[in-house]
Design a protein around this motif. Structure first.
Motif, short mmCIF file in Angstrom:
data_model
loop_
_atom_site.label_atom_id
_atom_site.label_comp_id
_atom_site.label_asym_id
_atom_site.label_seq_id
_atom_site.Cartn_x
_atom_site.Cartn_y
_atom_site.Cartn_z
N LEU A 1 -6.37 63.84 22.19
CA LEU A 1 -5.37 64.36 21.24
C LEU A 1 -6.07 64.61 19.92
O LEU A 1 -6.69 63.72 19.36
CB LEU A 1 -4.24 63.33 21.05
CG LEU A 1 -3.21 63.67 19.97
CD1 LEU A 1 -2.35 64.86 20.38
CD2 LEU A 1 -2.33 62.45 19.67
N LYS B 1 7.94 60.68 21.55
CA LYS B 1 8.23 61.38 22.80
C LYS B 1 7.35 60.88 23.94
O LYS B 1 6.61 61.63 24.58
CB LYS B 1 8.07 62.88 22.58
CG LYS B 1 9.04 63.41 21.54
CD LYS B 1 8.94 64.90 21.34
CE LYS B 1 9.99 65.38 20.34
NZ LYS B 1 9.90 66.84 20.11
N ASN B 2 7.43 59.58 24.17
CA ASN B 2 6.71 58.96 25.28
C ASN B 2 5.21 59.22 25.22
O ASN B 2 4.57 59.50 26.24
CB ASN B 2 7.27 59.45 26.63
CG ASN B 2 6.86 58.57 27.79
OD1 ASN B 2 6.66 57.36 27.63
ND2 ASN B 2 6.68 59.16 28.96
N GLN B 3 4.66 59.12 24.02
CA GLN B 3 3.23 59.40 23.83
C GLN B 3 2.41 58.15 23.48
O GLN B 3 1.21 58.25 23.24
CB GLN B 3 3.06 60.43 22.70
CG GLN B 3 3.70 61.77 22.98
CD GLN B 3 3.09 62.46 24.18
OE1 GLN B 3 1.88 62.56 24.31
NE2 GLN B 3 3.95 62.94 25.09
N ARG B 4 3.03 57.00 23.45
CA ARG B 4 2.30 55.79 23.06
C ARG B 4 1.26 55.42 24.12
O ARG B 4 1.53 55.44 25.32
CB ARG B 4 3.26 54.61 22.85
CG ARG B 4 4.23 54.81 21.71
CD ARG B 4 5.02 53.54 21.42
NE ARG B 4 4.21 52.57 20.70
CZ ARG B 4 4.10 52.51 19.38
NH1 ARG B 4 4.78 53.37 18.63
NH2 ARG B 4 3.35 51.59 18.82
N SER C 1 -8.99 62.50 28.38
CA SER C 1 -7.85 63.12 27.70
C SER C 1 -8.01 62.92 26.20
O SER C 1 -8.41 61.84 25.75
CB SER C 1 -6.53 62.50 28.17
OG SER C 1 -6.51 61.10 27.91
N PHE D 1 -1.22 56.32 19.58
CA PHE D 1 -1.46 57.27 20.67
C PHE D 1 -2.56 56.81 21.62
O PHE D 1 -2.63 57.29 22.76
CB PHE D 1 -1.89 58.63 20.10
CG PHE D 1 -0.82 59.39 19.36
CD1 PHE D 1 0.20 60.03 20.06
CD2 PHE D 1 -0.84 59.48 17.97
CE1 PHE D 1 1.18 60.75 19.39
CE2 PHE D 1 0.13 60.19 17.29
CZ PHE D 1 1.15 60.83 17.99
N PHE E 1 5.91 63.18 17.06
CA PHE E 1 5.40 63.34 18.42
C PHE E 1 5.24 62.00 19.13
O PHE E 1 5.47 61.90 20.34
CB PHE E 1 4.07 64.09 18.38
CG PHE E 1 3.52 64.46 19.72
CD1 PHE E 1 4.31 65.12 20.66
CD2 PHE E 1 2.20 64.17 20.05
CE1 PHE E 1 3.79 65.48 21.91
CE2 PHE E 1 1.68 64.53 21.28
CZ PHE E 1 2.48 65.18 22.21
N ILE E 2 4.91 60.96 18.41
CA ILE E 2 4.70 59.64 19.02
C ILE E 2 5.98 59.12 19.68
O ILE E 2 5.93 58.34 20.63
CB ILE E 2 4.18 58.62 17.97
CG1 ILE E 2 3.69 57.33 18.64
CG2 ILE E 2 5.25 58.30 16.94
CD1 ILE E 2 2.52 57.48 19.54
N THR F 1 -4.86 68.03 23.91
CA THR F 1 -3.60 68.32 23.23
C THR F 1 -3.91 68.54 21.76
O THR F 1 -4.49 67.66 21.11
CB THR F 1 -2.60 67.17 23.39
OG1 THR F 1 -2.33 66.97 24.78
CG2 THR F 1 -1.29 67.49 22.67
N LYS G 1 -1.34 56.85 25.37
CA LYS G 1 -1.47 57.87 26.41
C LYS G 1 -2.86 58.49 26.49
O LYS G 1 -3.26 59.01 27.54
CB LYS G 1 -0.43 58.98 26.16
CG LYS G 1 -0.41 60.06 27.22
CD LYS G 1 0.70 61.06 26.97
CE LYS G 1 0.68 62.18 28.00
NZ LYS G 1 1.76 63.17 27.77
N TYR G 2 -3.64 58.45 25.41
CA TYR G 2 -4.87 59.23 25.35
C TYR G 2 -6.12 58.35 25.34
O TYR G 2 -6.17 57.31 24.69
CB TYR G 2 -4.87 60.12 24.09
CG TYR G 2 -3.73 61.10 24.09
CD1 TYR G 2 -3.83 62.34 24.71
CD2 TYR G 2 -2.50 60.77 23.48
CE1 TYR G 2 -2.78 63.23 24.73
CE2 TYR G 2 -1.44 61.66 23.49
CZ TYR G 2 -1.58 62.89 24.12
OH TYR G 2 -0.53 63.76 24.13
#
Length: 235
Positions: free
Chosen positions: A73, A133-136, A71, A160, A130-131, A96, A138-139
């Motif tokens: 970003l 919105k439950n993005q910590r 994944s 992220f 953006f961070i 993303t 994640k990638y």
């Protein structure tokens, strides 16, 4: 650089690319030129320079990073570099594209629709929003090319990244200077600089610096700070 040379250079990097993927890149190139005539997407708008300075440049990190089934970003993707190119060349990559400028997002979505790409989305937001919105964490990978100086950029992108994940910073000729400048940010954000590639583009002799950072521990919840604070007082 033409597509024939591009294919040969990718072979030297152990990247296999199909005729379908070349056609996708060619369609992307033509759409970039068409849309660029009515909006500011890139200063690089002739065929050979697009192929070399955008399409080839976007893949230089593959020398040390395997993108298959990961994944990613791409922060501040602009017209899709490197994230959209990586998606075309490595279809299993889940991408993303993060871009704050609405007109560029419209272009990206138009290319994605035209090429019928899947497992790729465009987010029209700034990284610091953006961070939230439950993005910590994640990638697997985060990329950024020509976004801001590294001591500012690291604070924006590190939250992220998963623990043990990778940040790939694509920099120009001042990249090594920026790495030294970001020494405190690297330490504070629990990163380690794993490798730095210094390379020149084939025909232009323009230097590129690609820095690979690994995230060793979770990022403190206080990062990223407000963007104004980050820019005024970088780590």
């Amino acid at each position: 650089m033409n597509f024939e040379t591009y294919e040969e250079l990718l072979k030297d990097m152990d990247i296999s690319i199909t005729n379908v993927q070349i056609e996708q890149l060619n369609t992307y190139k033509e759409m970039l030129k068409e849309w660029n005539s009515v909006m500011d997407l890139t200063a690089i708008c002739d065929d050979e320079s697009i192929i070399e300075k955008h399409f080839y440049d976007s893949l230089l990190s593959y020398k040390i990073v395997n993108y298959d089934n990961q994944s990613l970003l791409d922060v501040g993707t602009g017209a899709g570099f490197p994230g959209l190119v990586l998606k075309i060349v490595f279809p299993s990559l889940k991408v993303t594209l993060l871009e704050p400028t609405t007109k560029r997002c419209k272009f990206l979505n138009a290319v994605i629709e035209k090429l019928k790409l899947t497992d790729i989305e465009v987010i029209n937001e700034r990284a610091e929003d953006f961070i939230k919105k439950n993005q910590r964490e994640k990638y697997d990978y985060v990329t950024a090319r020509a976004v801001s100086r590294l001591n500012v950029l690291l604070e924006l992108v590190t939250p992220f990244i998963k623990v043990n994940g990778i940040f790939i910073a694509l920099k120009g000729k001042n990249g090594n200077e920026e790495i030294l400048e970001a020494k405190n940010a690297i330490k504070t954000l629990n990163l380690s600089c794993k490798e730095v590639i210094n390379v020149s583009l084939p025909s232009e002799n323009e230097q590129r610096v690609i820095a690979i950072f690994q995230k060793e521990k979770e990022t403190d919840i206080k990062y990223p700070r407000n963007y104004g604070t980050i820019k005024k007082k970088p780590l």
